[in-house]
Write a protein that holds these residues in place. Structure first.
Motif, short mmCIF file in Angstrom:
data_model
loop_
_atom_site.label_atom_id
_atom_site.label_comp_id
_atom_site.label_asym_id
_atom_site.label_seq_id
_atom_site.Cartn_x
_atom_site.Cartn_y
_atom_site.Cartn_z
N GLY A 9 -8.57 -1.72 0.36
CA GLY A 9 -8.86 -0.77 -0.71
C GLY A 9 -8.02 -1.03 -1.94
O GLY A 9 -8.50 -0.92 -3.07
N LEU A 10 -6.75 -1.38 -1.74
CA LEU A 10 -5.88 -1.68 -2.87
C LEU A 10 -6.32 -2.96 -3.57
O LEU A 10 -6.27 -3.05 -4.80
CB LEU A 10 -4.43 -1.81 -2.40
CG LEU A 10 -3.38 -2.02 -3.49
CD1 LEU A 10 -3.42 -0.91 -4.53
CD2 LEU A 10 -1.98 -2.12 -2.88
N THR B 10 -7.34 7.57 -7.12
CA THR B 10 -7.32 7.87 -5.69
C THR B 10 -6.56 6.77 -4.97
O THR B 10 -6.95 5.60 -5.05
CB THR B 10 -8.75 7.95 -5.12
OG1 THR B 10 -9.48 8.94 -5.84
CG2 THR B 10 -8.73 8.30 -3.64
N GLN C 201 -9.34 -4.05 -3.88
CA GLN C 201 -10.51 -3.73 -4.68
C GLN C 201 -10.14 -3.03 -5.99
O GLN C 201 -10.82 -3.18 -7.01
CB GLN C 201 -11.47 -2.84 -3.89
CG GLN C 201 -12.14 -3.54 -2.72
CD GLN C 201 -13.01 -2.60 -1.90
OE1 GLN C 201 -13.03 -1.39 -2.13
NE2 GLN C 201 -13.73 -3.15 -0.94
N LYS C 202 -9.04 -2.29 -5.96
CA LYS C 202 -8.63 -1.50 -7.13
C LYS C 202 -7.44 -2.11 -7.87
O LYS C 202 -6.82 -1.44 -8.69
CB LYS C 202 -8.25 -0.09 -6.70
CG LYS C 202 -9.39 0.73 -6.12
CD LYS C 202 -8.91 2.13 -5.77
CE LYS C 202 -10.06 3.00 -5.28
NZ LYS C 202 -9.61 4.38 -4.96
N ARG D 29 1.14 4.27 -2.76
CA ARG D 29 0.92 5.66 -2.37
C ARG D 29 2.14 6.52 -2.70
O ARG D 29 2.01 7.70 -3.07
CB ARG D 29 0.57 5.75 -0.89
CG ARG D 29 -0.79 5.13 -0.55
CD ARG D 29 -1.11 5.21 0.94
NE ARG D 29 -1.25 6.59 1.37
CZ ARG D 29 -2.38 7.29 1.29
NH1 ARG D 29 -3.48 6.73 0.78
NH2 ARG D 29 -2.44 8.53 1.71
N PRO E 185 -5.47 4.12 -2.38
CA PRO E 185 -6.16 3.46 -1.27
C PRO E 185 -5.42 3.67 0.04
O PRO E 185 -4.20 3.85 0.06
CB PRO E 185 -6.16 1.99 -1.68
CG PRO E 185 -4.98 1.86 -2.58
CD PRO E 185 -4.88 3.16 -3.31
N SER E 186 -6.17 3.65 1.13
CA SER E 186 -5.56 3.88 2.44
C SER E 186 -5.15 2.59 3.13
O SER E 186 -4.41 2.61 4.11
CB SER E 186 -6.54 4.64 3.34
OG SER E 186 -7.75 3.91 3.49
N ASP E 187 -5.65 1.45 2.62
CA ASP E 187 -5.31 0.18 3.26
C ASP E 187 -5.30 -0.94 2.23
O ASP E 187 -5.63 -0.73 1.05
CB ASP E 187 -6.29 -0.14 4.40
CG ASP E 187 -7.75 -0.13 3.96
OD1 ASP E 187 -8.02 -0.38 2.76
OD2 ASP E 187 -8.62 0.12 4.81
N VAL F 86 0.84 -1.20 0.00
CA VAL F 86 0.00 0.00 0.00
C VAL F 86 0.87 1.25 0.00
O VAL F 86 0.64 2.19 -0.78
CB VAL F 86 -0.95 0.01 1.22
CG1 VAL F 86 -1.71 1.34 1.30
CG2 VAL F 86 -1.93 -1.15 1.14
#
Length: 202
Positions: free
Chosen positions: A65-66, A58, A68-69, A40, A60-62, A36
């Motif tokens: 989230g990564l 955008t 999913q993307k 970032r 991801p913060s965790d 992550v």
């Protein structure tokens, strides 16, 4: 999310490590804080280079989230981040009709530059064949399971001697498809590890 998708994302991030200034990510298919933070860091570098690109992705913060993307993140790294940061020496080869390579039976075959790169990869592997106890490959530009296994064998031998080479800009291929997609990255890595194993070229 498949382990292969996670590994390819981690490998893709490692291509940016030296340019952006973060430690290579372990390519193990486990998306954690290091992966992550690497993503970032790339996003921050791209935004600094061109603030207009801030909204294109955008970060991801965790890890969830990564995950999913992941597919979108890989596309963004290739289509946006590479250009923004001026990284163009290596690229992935794309599969499909009219693209870089395709499959016929048990082999992956390339078109144009991809075919030449597949041949170059096989020649590069042959320079360390004796050191890893394998017979040289036939240099025909056709990538099969044997070529993928050859890469894996070389990787294992290199890491056994020097673990610093373990985090690579390619997932260690367990299929012909991964070997074909990352052929250029694998060959570049091989050219740097000759001194670890020794080779039959100067």
């Amino acid at each position: 999310m498949s382990n292969t998708l996670a590994r390819t994302l981690q490998a893709d991030l490692n291509y940016f490590a030296e340019k952006v200034g973060f430690s290579n990510v372990k390519v193990d298919g486990q998306l954690g804080p290091q992966t992550v933070e690497a993503f970032r860091a790339v996003h921050a570098a791209v935004t600094k280079q061109n603030p207009m690109l801030a909204g294109a992705m955008t970060p991801p913060s965790d890890a969830a989230g990564l995950e999913q993307k992941a597919e979108l993140a890989r596309e963004w790294l290739e289509s946006t981040a590479r250009d923004a940061l001026g990284l163009g020496d290596l690229r992935r080869f794309h599969f499909g009709e009219g693209k870089d390579w395709n499959i016929k039976g048990a082999i992956a075959y390339g078109a144009g530059g991809a075919h030449a790169e597949f041949e170059a990869l096989q020649r590069e592997l042959n320079t360390v064949a004796a050191q890893v106890g394998l017979e040289p490959l036939e240099v025909d530009g056709f990538i099969g399971k044997h070529t993928a296994n050859f890469v894996s064998k070389v990787y294992e031998a290199v890491v056994a001697k020097n673990s610093a080479y373990g985090a690579t800009p390619f997932p260690v291929p367990d299929t012909k498809e991964l070997a074909a997609e990352y052929a250029m990255f694998i060959r570049n890595w091989l050219s740097k590890i000759r001194s670890v194993l020794g080779s039959n070229v100067a």
